[in-house]
Design an enzyme around this catalytic site. Sequence first.
Site, PDB file in Angstrom:
ATOM      1  CB  ALA A 325     -64.908   6.138  12.365  1.00 23.82           C
ATOM      2  CB  CYS A 326     -61.586   6.135   8.024  1.00 26.60           C
ATOM      3  SG  CYS A 326     -63.265   6.090   7.423  1.00 26.60           S
ATOM      4  CB  SER A 327     -58.073   8.681  10.929  1.00 28.49           C
ATOM      5  OG  SER A 327     -59.006   9.436  11.650  1.00 28.49           O
TER       6      SER A 327
END
Lengths: 404, 404
Positions: A325-327
């Site tokens: 999700a961080c990307s």
Amino acid sequence: MQTEKFVYFDNINTTFPDPRVVRKIDEVLNFRLGNPSAHIHSAGIAAGKVVDEAREKVAAYIGAAPETLIFTSGATEANNLAITGFLKANPEFGFVCSNIEHFSVLNQIRSLRNSVKTSILDVDSYGLVEPDSLEKVLKNNRSIVSLSLANPEIGTMQDIEKISEICSRNGSILHSDATAAAGLIEIDVNKMGIDLLTLSGHNIYGPAGVGALYVNKKIRLASIFEGGNQESGIRPGTENVPGIAGMGEACEALKGDMKSHEKRLRDLGNDLWKSLQESVRFVNFTGHPEKRLPGHVSFWVEHIEGESLLLLLSMNGVMASSGSACSSNLKAKDEDELMASHVLAAVGVPSDICSGSITLSAGRYNTEEDFNYVKSVLPGLVEKLLTMSPSYDDYMKNKETTDG
Amino acid sequence: MQTEKFVYFDNINTTFPDPRVVRKIDEVLNFRLGNPSAHIHSAGIAAGKVVDEAREKVAAYIGAAPETLIFTSGATEANNLAITGFLKANPEFGFVCSNIEHFSVLNQIRSLRNSVKTSILDVDSYGLVEPDSLEKVLKNNRSIVSLSLANPEIGTMQDIEKISEICSRNGSILHSDATAAAGLIEIDVNKMGIDLLTLSGHNIYGPAGVGALYVNKKIRLASIFEGGNQESGIRPGTENVPGIAGMGEACEALKGDMKSHEKRLRDLGNDLWKSLQESVRFVNFTGHPEKRLPGHVSFWVEHIEGESLLLLLSMNGVMASSGSACSSNLKAKDEDELMASHVLAAVGVPSDICSGSITLSAGRYNTEEDFNYVKSVLPGLVEKLLTMSPSYDDYMKNKETTDG
């Protein structure tokens, strides 16, 4: 088309807190605790005890001594503290990581490369680091090596014991981000030979906003920001007492049934893999088929867009992700850039025929029914998208021509 | 001698969470929220909404727009982000702070002084920065100026509007750490002319482990650690969703009765000051008598040790502090160093006759009875310590000789 179904297969990005964690945090918030640094009165002393107890519980989960743990605000800060904090205190070392690490590891190269020798290792098509290439880099330069236990996007678990043996034989230090692996497998820093280990609270059924860094006693770190003398002076700032207590409770809750959940999720994950292999046309799995996280299945489908499949899954009550999700909120300059995950590129997924991958990541709350539901619904959604796909249309026309 | 009494006068170091905050965090932890970066499914979207709502509530408390707030792990990180983050993005600026700032501000000089022009301003005997000396420093060098709204140890509040006027007139930027002041007084960043403002969750009846930095839209900051693109790319790491929600609720809870609590605590504090002035022999107050935090009384007593008085107070159920808890666990090389607070030294308290100060800091949960209890018990404890004090004994013998 909306549904009440709630089938959560995005445990790699965050897990839901264990009920014992929720109770503990509630208790701590209601307890009229002081600042743990206020050693002179009972409210402060009581807060210090809460932190000490949690430190013991987190340490027990990874087979470490309590005094080797530094609490942080999460895995991102712990990864920065491990690498930049180590290199501030040990500037004679180099820095080595792989090309599939999380941005909180990989991007540190930007600030380090002016002062430190940095190397990025390629991984093979399964996402595994080649022991020989690591050995070669370390021969020339003692380094801090940062390789995550498991990759969140493709699920591959490194041969960490082999890697740690190479590191120690070459006078190097091994940091491992266990964010994706912790809570799913047993971890023992001594058996694994890990010098620095990152843990994230919200990825192990604890709260967000708290993490921990294990630091082998032989290692000296410098703090990455300035302030008071909390956490042995390595991590200044008033301790996140409720968060730390919650993370302690999460580790305590893991202990009893770690092995049984691991086996159950591994079997269900393997079964899902096999089922999708048979039922989903044009499927391409990512990551290693055996050396992977239990309950983790990742793949992409030729002719369809990953994002569209995620959306259809979501409309059918299945929550999955396109890896980390961080990307997903990176500001991409164009659509191509947005689609190209650095992890998929690293394992050689062809960007011209792959338009986004899917990660299904289970956790201890997932039931066999959840897996069965995904098996029943996913192939149909892929078929639906294929009928709308211009690329599939071209393929079929081409095929007819060839066949005909 | 132990007592069941629980009279908490250490609100400057941490406050107890408002019941509404506790309920909100419990709700958020139970809500099966995803990672706020997981925009593709409902669990992630719901988490993002929780963060957005909290951002609006925190912004409203300081009169700012929601998008100007960056959530951090607390005040220490926010202070580091404000100063080091600003100077990374604006290396042509200098750095100015006072000699009574918190270590999370003051100690940044250690890493900044090699790359940036730094200046430390002396304060007067009340702890106030002299406007002329600030003007003089800024005339030579555009700077980021960091001055806290109020000092936790001696309670003095700076003339922040006068200071901000000087900063803006000299093309400089004003950062203010509002950790000690927030929750006790109304704050409006526009009226006060503050460009960067630090808030701490656990000092405003919210949870520990969360803070916020207000960043005026005209200002560019660089992140102080690497990772994903959360918080506009300025503060990477998965958001502390329960902590942020709790901080939002704390700000919402402050709104209604800020003014009435401020007046009540100011009156009770002034009354306590007067009472101790009359009833405690050898008392010396610290900080400004009027320009100070409401409900904050700080002093030292000739002939007795501050630490001993704190201990006796604690045994009688009164929890107070020797200023900032953050300095209480500094590893001092000897006893002298341990006793010498940099704040007391800065305001000219003589270290040969002062052995530690006391800070009584009230908050909105303190009742008139709490204040009356302190008034009734404190003078007797001082007298008890005087009878055991060799210094007082000498003084009396000397006095008898002189008088006789």
